[in-house]
Design an enzyme around this catalytic site. Structure first.
Site, short mmCIF file in Angstrom:
data_model
loop_
_atom_site.label_atom_id
_atom_site.label_comp_id
_atom_site.label_asym_id
_atom_site.label_seq_id
_atom_site.Cartn_x
_atom_site.Cartn_y
_atom_site.Cartn_z
N GLY A 474 0.82 -1.21 0.00
CA GLY A 474 0.00 0.00 0.00
C GLY A 474 0.85 1.25 0.00
O GLY A 474 0.34 2.35 -0.21
N ASN A 657 7.70 10.40 -5.15
CA ASN A 657 6.35 10.73 -5.60
C ASN A 657 5.64 11.48 -4.47
O ASN A 657 5.18 10.86 -3.50
CB ASN A 657 5.59 9.45 -5.96
CG ASN A 657 4.19 9.73 -6.48
OD1 ASN A 657 3.52 10.66 -6.00
ND2 ASN A 657 3.73 8.95 -7.44
N LYS A 659 2.80 12.81 -4.12
CA LYS A 659 1.41 12.43 -3.83
C LYS A 659 1.38 11.23 -2.87
O LYS A 659 0.63 11.20 -1.90
CB LYS A 659 0.71 12.06 -5.14
CG LYS A 659 -0.76 11.80 -5.01
CD LYS A 659 -1.32 11.48 -6.39
CE LYS A 659 -2.81 11.69 -6.45
NZ LYS A 659 -3.30 11.58 -7.82
N LYS A 727 15.07 9.92 1.55
CA LYS A 727 15.18 9.28 2.87
C LYS A 727 13.83 8.60 3.15
O LYS A 727 12.94 8.62 2.32
CB LYS A 727 15.50 10.33 3.94
CG LYS A 727 16.78 11.11 3.65
CD LYS A 727 17.27 11.94 4.85
CE LYS A 727 16.49 13.22 5.03
NZ LYS A 727 17.10 14.12 6.07
N GLY A 728 13.71 7.99 4.31
CA GLY A 728 12.50 7.20 4.61
C GLY A 728 11.27 8.06 4.81
O GLY A 728 11.33 9.18 5.32
N GLU A 731 7.53 5.44 7.95
CA GLU A 731 7.38 5.39 9.40
C GLU A 731 7.53 6.76 10.06
O GLU A 731 7.11 6.94 11.20
CB GLU A 731 8.42 4.42 9.98
CG GLU A 731 8.09 2.99 9.59
CD GLU A 731 9.15 2.01 10.04
OE1 GLU A 731 10.27 2.11 9.53
OE2 GLU A 731 8.86 1.17 10.90
N1 MCN Z 1 8.39 7.63 -0.80
C1 MCN Z 1 8.66 8.77 -1.56
N2 MCN Z 1 9.87 9.38 -1.44
C2 MCN Z 1 10.83 8.90 -0.62
C3 MCN Z 1 10.59 7.72 0.14
C4 MCN Z 1 9.35 7.11 0.00
O1 MCN Z 1 7.79 9.21 -2.32
N3 MCN Z 1 12.00 9.53 -0.51
C5 MCN Z 1 7.04 7.02 -0.83
C6 MCN Z 1 6.88 5.94 -1.88
O2 MCN Z 1 5.54 5.91 -2.31
C7 MCN Z 1 7.21 4.68 -1.10
C8 MCN Z 1 6.63 4.99 0.27
O3 MCN Z 1 6.80 6.41 0.42
O4 MCN Z 1 6.59 3.54 -1.66
C9 MCN Z 1 7.30 4.28 1.45
O5 MCN Z 1 8.68 4.27 1.31
P1 MCN Z 1 9.69 3.92 2.50
O6 MCN Z 1 9.67 5.00 3.50
O7 MCN Z 1 11.00 3.54 1.90
O8 MCN Z 1 9.05 2.64 3.22
P2 MCN Z 1 8.96 1.13 2.68
O9 MCN Z 1 8.69 1.12 1.24
O10 MCN Z 1 10.10 0.35 3.24
O11 MCN Z 1 7.58 0.67 3.35
C10 MCN Z 1 7.54 0.21 4.65
C11 MCN Z 1 6.98 1.25 5.60
C12 MCN Z 1 6.84 0.64 6.93
S1 MCN Z 1 8.26 0.07 7.63
C13 MCN Z 1 5.61 0.48 7.51
S2 MCN Z 1 5.52 -0.15 9.08
C14 MCN Z 1 4.43 0.91 6.81
C15 MCN Z 1 4.68 1.93 5.79
O12 MCN Z 1 5.74 1.72 5.06
N4 MCN Z 1 3.40 0.08 6.61
C16 MCN Z 1 2.41 0.44 5.73
N5 MCN Z 1 3.62 2.43 5.14
C17 MCN Z 1 2.51 1.66 4.98
N6 MCN Z 1 1.53 2.03 4.13
C18 MCN Z 1 0.47 1.22 3.92
N7 MCN Z 1 -0.50 1.60 3.08
N8 MCN Z 1 0.38 0.00 4.56
C19 MCN Z 1 1.31 -0.39 5.45
O13 MCN Z 1 1.21 -1.57 6.05
MO1 MOS Z 2 7.75 -1.22 9.56
S1 MOS Z 2 7.16 -1.50 11.52
O1 MOS Z 2 9.48 -1.42 9.97
O2 MOS Z 2 7.39 -2.77 8.87
#
Ligand code: MCN
Ligand code: MOS
Length: 764
Positions: A474, A657, A659, A727-728, A731
């Site tokens: 998601g 992205n 959005k 960056k992340g 979370e």
């Molecule tokens: N993104 C972006 N620009 C960045 C980083 C990220 O636009 N510099 C956007 C992207 O759309 C990317 C999203 O943010 O797909 C999340 O990126 P990231 O922070 O790298 O996280 P992960 O892809 O590793 O996703 C895991 C993270 C975690 S650890 C939890 S917990 C969580 C979360 O994402 N659980 C979710 N978001 C969630 N969102 C949904 N809908 N459902 C979950 O269970």
């Molecule tokens: Mo997120 S709690 O690190 O899957």
């Protein structure tokens, strides 16, 4: 202070399709129309249905399991108990620690928590399995249990020395500080509660196992299944193309998966097992309950001299979960003296687990509440005190920040929120009988750099295909990888097909710790760059290519067409070029692994969590940052709290992205509102059961609880953090929401609530 890059991330030239564009979710239509098939919706020939039977006591031993009636019930194929289920081997933990060579049984004889799986029934239909499971009679020799942290038998627990962080002499500095604050903060058990409950279909063909299961980590889970059943890693295939949320709970193969895969092996039939909603409260761990004390010693100007922090989190009787409570405490503010220590306490619960920003989330509740208390004590604005104690470098690692736009976040957030209009006294702002409170708090989350691989193929029709065993639960992985491939190769995003969620694809580490986007955009960027190089190379050098005669050094690929940068010569579609050189596709792989990685390195990097590079590796300390400004309205008579306005400014570096990042941030903020005001697992003290084990009683916010939320990006590209500078995101935004609300509630009412959730009885 100058504010810049507020809107960083708009794709100025490539529109929505480019990296940084606001492309809508490419998986959206499939999800909305129902054509997206979730794991347990697979239709398999001969599918049998398993239902779990769970312990009704929190501690003791199973005396007897009477299965006679269940076995005689219509449609029943097998009743599994610790005596009848096949023996498995213990698997490595998620750090890859080599497992002890001892058997593993996913059904328990020794009970350590209520809700533990003790038996399972497999039947021809789901209804038959449910009916028969109710006929399994389990008797116990019950022993006294420790139901939670407040139990008088719980004690101080086990010190976790690895969590200790100290510099200077924090105790002495505290003792001599002119201003001293000391407070204790508690957070309850909280649950991830994803819409799609946990479940799977397991199917054996010989000694090859296919598992359709929602998964944040296909390769890690495949490793666990392979070790349990003692088959080669390559023999296990995990399939998880769509996931209805995970929030940390779907990263590991869990005991119900072992039960289903064992049943499938024993019966020689595919077996489906889906948890009921109540089972999702005990089938795996939510966020551990925590206790923290935070003391701050400061001078009369609010400048911090010392922080002493002690934390405790609950873990289970036989598992270890450490919720790193000192993580934000140790980096948010500059202090010459610091001490943080942590213990864990064993209670009769399932082992707690990762839930959105494990560690940082409760940690921020402690420190971001305490600094607010300090602000009132010294009579300084809560925003100003944060700026006075701004950490110019990582106070713990003593390294420069890679990027830290937190000052900008405070400035932009305060401006949009109208913070300057705040009157400082508690209870000084009201609207009729509603007390209005404005609170601020900061948040942070470390950047974890890890590993992933992707294949990019340019196909005969000019379309592009991306494959990776990473996932989308998601958060938007499908979409940002389509954008990355589209921009890098030079085709519209519509012409990119991203395939995720199959462990047969090139490997990837866990989608956890907000690392996946940075990892996978990096891998896809590299793979797409080398596919493009091949394409252009062929166009220039293949004698059959219409560009051959040009003798060009390079060519331009844009919008699916290839041409000379000088505008002379041909202008062809990618498809035409491939036909002319007699190729049906071009393919390249890319990864974020260090050069010269061996196959063994790769296996380790994709199947163990610990392999991420530390966020303080090298010269920099890497984190995302945010500032939340929140307005609450508290009914003076009833004590009800409503969040009426949220403005958050966030630094996640470059956004792939905006959005989707905004949607992620809003999701985190909404979850933070739930944590602040509603969420709490309540334990029945007699048998250690979770009483509110369903979504009617375990309260999460609904639309009516959520006001307009404004999120503003203040990030700048951070190339120390990822290949493309992000960056992340996922979370970050939950971190700091609960303290911002608690601080706002204090401003509204003059009451400091240090126990979450902030329910009305704590205010009247
Ligand atoms: N993104 C972006 N620009 C960045 C980083 C990220 O636009 N510099 C956007 C992207 O759309 C990317 C999203 O943010 O797909 C999340 O990126 P990231 O922070 O790298 O996280 P992960 O892809 O590793 O996703 C895991 C993270 C975690 S650890 C939890 S917990 C969580 C979360 O994402 N659980 C979710 N978001 C969630 N969102 C949904 N809908 N459902 C979950 O269970
Ligand atoms: Mo997120 S709690 O690190 O899957």
């Amino acid at each position: 202070m100058t504010v810049h890059n507020m809107r960083h991330g708009d794709a100025s030239d490539g529109g929505a399709d480019a990296i940084g564009g606001r492309l809508s979710r490419v998986d959206g239509p499939a999800k909305i129309t129902g054509s997206a098939k979730y794991a347990v919706e697979q239709q398999l020939e001969g599918l049998a249905y398993a239902v779990l039977v769970e312990s009704t006591v929190a501690s003791g031993k199973v005396r007897r399991i009477d299965t006679a009636e269940a076995e005689a019930a219509p449609g029943v194929l097998k009743v599994l108990t610790p005596d009848t289920i096949i023996s498995l081997r213990t698997a490595s933990d998620w750090f890859g620690t080599p497992p002890p060579d001892k058997p593993y049984c996913p059904l328990a004889r020794d009970i350590t928590f209520s809700g533990q799986h003790v038996a399972a029934v497999v039947a021809e239909t789901f209804e038959q399995a449910v009916a028969a499971a109710a006929l399994v009679k389990v008797s116990y020799d019950e022993t006294p249990s420790i139901v939670d942290l407040s139990d008088s038998k719980a004690g101080d627990g086990i010190p976790i020395d690895a969590m200790t962080k100290e510099w200077g002499d924090a105790q002495a500095a505290f003792a001599s500080a002119p201003v001293r604050i000391c407070a204790a903060y508690n957070t309850p058990r909280e649950y991830q509660a994803p819409m799609e409950p946990h479940g799977l279909i397991a199917h054996w063909e010989g000694d090859k196992l296919t598992v359709w299961e929602p998964s944040q980590w296909l390769d890690g889970m495949a490793r666990t299944y392979a070790e349990w059943f003692d088959v080669p890693f390559e023999n296990v295939r995990l399939v998880s193309p769509y996931i209805g949320g995970g929030f940390g709970s779907k990263a590991l193969a869990l005991s119900h998966g072992a039960v289903a895969a064992s049943a499938a092996r024993m019966l020689g039939r595919p077996v489906r097992l889906v948890m009921t909603r109540p089972q999702t409260f005990t089938g795996y761990g939510g966020r551990a309950a925590t206790r923290q004390t935070v003391t701050i010693g400061a001078d009369g100007e609010g400048i911090i001299q010392s922080i002493v922090h002690r934390g405790i989190n609950e873990t289970s009787m036989d598992g270890m979960w450490v919720e790193p409570l000192g993580s934000v405490t140790s980096i948010m503010y500059a202090t010459p003296n610091f001490s943080s220590k942590q213990n864990v306490v064993r209670v009769n619960s399932v082992v707690p687990g990762a839930m959105r920003a494990p560690g940082e989330n409760p940690s921020a509740f402690g420190i971001e509440s305490t600094i607010d208390e300090l602000a009132y004590e010294v009579g300084i604005d809560p925003l100003e005190i944060r700026l006075r104690n701004y950490a110019e470098q990582d106070p713990h690692a003593k390294k420069a920040w890679s990027t830290r736009q937190l000052r900008e976040a405070f400035a932009v957030g305060a401006e949009r929120f109208g913070w300057a209009r705040r009157t400082p006294e508690p209870r000084s702002m009201r609207d009729g009988n509603q007390l209005i409170g404005w609170g601020v708090a900061a948040g942070t989350y470390p950047v974890r750099r890890a590993y992933g691989e992707a294949i990019v193929r340019i196909l005969a029709d000019g379309s592009v295909e991306v494959e990776s065993s990473s996932i989308d639960m998601g958060q938007g992985t499908y979409t940002i990888l389509a954008q990355t491939a589209a921009e890098t190769v030079g085709v519209p995003a519509d012409n990119v097909v991203v395939k995720l969620g199959d462990s047969r694809f090139p490997r990837a580490g866990v989608a956890g710790g907000s690392r996946l986007a940075g990892v996978m955009t990096g891998a896809v960027y590299k793979a797409a760059t080398s596919a493009l190089d091949q394409l252009v190379g062929l166009a220039i050098s293949d004698p059959r290519s219409p560009f051959h005669a040009l003798q060009a050094n390079t060519l331009v690929v844009a919008n699916g067409r290839i041409s000379s940068p000088r505008g002379d010569g041909p202008d062809l579609s990618i498809a035409k070029l491939l036909t002319s050189v007699g190729r049906d596709h071009i393919e390249a792989t890319g990864d974020t692994m260090p050069a010269n990685s061996t196959a063994q390195d790769r296996y380790k990097n994709y199947t163990t969590i610990a392999m991420a590079l530390p966020h303080t590796e090298g010269d920099y300390s890497r984190h995302s940052w945010c500032a939340h400004f929140i307005e609450v309205r508290v009914d003076e008579d009833f004590g009800t709290v409503r969040v009426s306005r949220v403005v958050s400014a966030l630094d996640s570096g470059r956004l792939y992205n905006p959005k989707l990042a905004e949607s992620q941030w809003k999701g985190g903020i909404i979850m933070g509102i739930g944590q602040a005001l509603l969420e709490e697992g309540i334990v029945d003290r007699r048998h250690g059961r979770i009483v509110n084990n369903n979504l009617a009683d375990y309260l999460v916010p609904t639309n009516a609880d959520i006001p307009d939320i404004e999120v503003i990006s203040v990030g700048i590209p951070d190339l120390h953090s990822s290949v493309l500078g992000g960056k992340g995101v996922g979370e970050l935004a939950i971190v700091g929401v609960a303290p911002a609300i608690a601080n706002a509630v204090f401003h509204a009412t003059g009451k400091r609530v240090r126990d979450l959730p902030i329910t009305l009885e704590k205010l009247i």
